[in-house]
Design a protein around this motif. Structure first.
Motif, short mmCIF file in Angstrom:
data_model
loop_
_atom_site.label_atom_id
_atom_site.label_comp_id
_atom_site.label_asym_id
_atom_site.label_seq_id
_atom_site.Cartn_x
_atom_site.Cartn_y
_atom_site.Cartn_z
N LEU A 16 34.30 45.52 22.79
CA LEU A 16 35.71 45.40 23.15
C LEU A 16 35.87 44.20 24.07
N LYS A 17 36.67 43.23 23.65
CA LYS A 17 36.89 42.02 24.43
C LYS A 17 38.18 42.16 25.24
N GLN A 18 38.10 41.78 26.52
CA GLN A 18 39.27 41.85 27.36
C GLN A 18 39.14 40.83 28.48
N PRO A 19 40.26 40.33 29.00
CA PRO A 19 40.20 39.35 30.11
C PRO A 19 39.69 40.00 31.38
N MET A 20 38.97 39.25 32.18
CA MET A 20 38.39 39.74 33.42
C MET A 20 38.90 38.91 34.59
N HIS A 21 39.01 39.57 35.77
CA HIS A 21 39.35 38.89 37.01
C HIS A 21 38.36 39.35 38.08
N GLY A 22 37.80 38.40 38.80
CA GLY A 22 36.78 38.74 39.78
C GLY A 22 35.39 38.61 39.17
N ASN A 23 34.38 38.98 39.97
CA ASN A 23 33.00 38.85 39.51
C ASN A 23 32.32 40.19 39.27
#
Length: 221
Positions: A68-75
């Motif tokens: 499942l591909k999704q945008p990420m924010h942070g590390n």
């Protein structure tokens, strides 16, 4: 008979007169492989340069297509889920408020890593090379990116703890060449997934196996 003999002699004389090769010097025939001084033909023998580049064989990437591909924010990324309640099989008593239940939540965390590579091309190489260097390098880095992501996904998948090993083994390190994939093992895995309520993809469970394991499975009686 004399006339016939004279005619034959005359023909032999004429053939001898016009056989100019009898008076020629014996010279070697020039061939493509000669490089001797005075008869070097190597300058005219060129390597044929085909402007069509050969295609490299590519890996068939199979792991990342099921992610499942999704945008990420942070590390860092965190997934959460509510724990399921057990079945309420005790009958209620009229007029009595039963003890309530508690709710619990589980989370899974993972760190975000960055992967990449590059190739430096000089301006002269790009300008003077016969082949399209930038295009070729870009294509190879694209293939490298796909292979890298697929391997990283695979390495994460195989860290799972719900595992069935062939031959009744209990660890990957204990496996030998005699421990092969069989139809029985596949049926066991299917049954386990069914019992654990594992979701399907379009009604099926997905199995990713190596070509050698595929051979073992086809050879299974």
């Amino acid at each position: 008979r004399d006339s016939h003999r004279k005619g034959r002699k005359m023909k032999e004389f004429i053939d001898l007169m016009f056989n100019l090769q009898l008076f020629a010097d014996v010279n070697p025939v020039n061939v493509t492989s000669q490089t001797d001084t005075g008869k070097d033909m190597s300058p005219t023998m060129k390597t044929f340069y085909d402007t069509t580049l050969l295609e490299n064989a590519r890996e068939q990437m199979v792991f990342t297509q099921f992610g499942l591909k999704q945008p990420m924010h942070g590390n860092k990324v965190e997934w959460r889920k509510f724990d399921t309640f057990s079945k309420a099989t005790t009958p209620l008593t009229e007029g009595v408020t039963p003890d309530g239940n508690t709710v619990n939540m589980t989370k899974i965390e993972a760190s975000i890593n960055q992967y990449g590579d590059y190739t430096t091309i000089s301006d002269r190489l790009e300008l003077e090379a016969v082949d399209p260097i930038i295009v070729g390098v870009t294509e190879e880095h694209g293939a490298q990116a796909g292979d890298t992501l697929d391997v990283i996904t695979r390495n994460e998948v195989i860290t799972g703890t719900n595992v069935i090993y062939a031959g009744g083994k209990t660890s990957r390190a204990a496996l030998t060449s005699a421990d092969v994939v069989t139809a029985t093992l596949v049926n066991q895995a299917f049954t386990f997934l069914k019992k654990m309520k594992a979701p399907t993809i379009n009604g099926d469970y997905i199995a990713i196996i190596h070509p050698s394991c595929s051979y073992d499975l086809r050879e299974c009686d």
